[in-house]
Design an enzyme around this catalytic site. Structure first.
Site, mmCIF file in Angstrom:
data_model
loop_
_atom_site.group_PDB
_atom_site.id
_atom_site.type_symbol
_atom_site.label_atom_id
_atom_site.label_comp_id
_atom_site.label_asym_id
_atom_site.label_seq_id
_atom_site.Cartn_x
_atom_site.Cartn_y
_atom_site.Cartn_z
ATOM 1 N N CYS A 98 0.861 -1.185 0.000
ATOM 2 C CA CYS A 98 0.000 0.000 0.000
ATOM 3 C C CYS A 98 0.893 1.229 0.000
ATOM 4 C CB CYS A 98 -0.885 -0.030 1.247
ATOM 5 S SG CYS A 98 -1.977 1.393 1.389
ATOM 6 N N HIS A 140 -9.134 -3.739 -2.182
ATOM 7 C CA HIS A 140 -8.137 -2.993 -1.401
ATOM 8 C C HIS A 140 -8.507 -1.508 -1.357
ATOM 9 C CE1 HIS A 140 -3.768 -2.133 -0.230
ATOM 10 N NE2 HIS A 140 -4.266 -0.932 -0.498
ATOM 11 N N GLU A 141 -8.832 -0.943 -2.521
ATOM 12 C CA GLU A 141 -9.166 0.493 -2.579
ATOM 13 C C GLU A 141 -10.499 0.769 -1.878
ATOM 14 O OE1 GLU A 141 -6.819 2.322 -3.270
ATOM 15 O OE2 GLU A 141 -5.607 0.779 -4.238
ATOM 16 N N HIS A 144 -10.158 1.209 1.755
ATOM 17 C CA HIS A 144 -9.684 2.539 2.166
ATOM 18 C C HIS A 144 -10.864 3.484 2.432
ATOM 19 C CE1 HIS A 144 -5.335 2.525 1.977
ATOM 20 N NE2 HIS A 144 -5.318 1.993 0.770
HETATM 21 ZN ZN ZN Z 1 -3.708 1.023 -0.031
#
Ligand code: ZN
Length: 174
Positions: A98, A140-141, A144
């Protein structure tokens, strides 16, 4: 313009991002800057909280193999107010890193396939079915936007092994 990154320990990475209510010039500029930043930092995805904006938006550029089996850079894609509609039961593990957690990579278990709905920069809602690495980047995004980092998804033993490194990142960037 290359935007400064928010690093591990910054509270913006732990907030739930708010909905994008309208697409205007300011948002279009932010998206352009995020794509430029993602490319400059060599990421294949970048979420708005990583550039200090707690809004529901991320961009991706996922490499793929062309007809000659060469790895080529993908197109830049924009996901506004994304929603993951379904997850496969089948999961797989792959090393993830990341941009907000420099110097670390660890194997994360995630669903193999997903369906995601989002709005693009033209204000059009679209739905995509994605598998493998493409699905992983979106998940993953999307994490966030919920204040979740990939390290939160590691089993306790793996998490313990990186504790010192995380403390150092926190110290270095705070
Ligand atoms: Zn990330």
């Amino acid at each position: 313009m290359k935007l400064p990154l928010a690093y591990y320990g910054n509270p913006v990475l732990r907030k739930k991002a708010s909905r994008v209510e309208g697409i205007d010039d300011e948002l279009r500029q932010l998206v352009a800057d995020m794509i430029e930043s993602m490319d400059e930092y060599n990421g294949c995805g970048l979420a708005a909280p990583q550039v200090h904006r707690s809004i529901s938006l991320f961009v991706t550029r996922i490499p793929h193999r062309d007809e000659n089996d060469q790895i080529v850079s993908g197109e830049a894609r924009v996901y506004i107010n994304p929603k993951v509609l379904s997850y496969s039961e089948e999961v797989w593990a792959l090393d993830e890193g990341c941009l907000s957690i420099p110097g670390l990579r660890d194997a994360v278990v995630r669903p193999m396939a997903i369906t995601v709905e989002a709005t693009n920069l033209e204000g059009k809602t679209f739905t995509e079915e994605l598998v493998e690495f493409d699905a992983r980047v979106i998940l993953h995004e999307n994490d966030h936007l919920n204040g979740v980092l990939y390290i939160d998804r590691l089993p306790p033993k793996q998490k313990k092994a990186i504790e010192n490194h995380l403390r150092e990142i926190k110290k270095k960037y705070s």
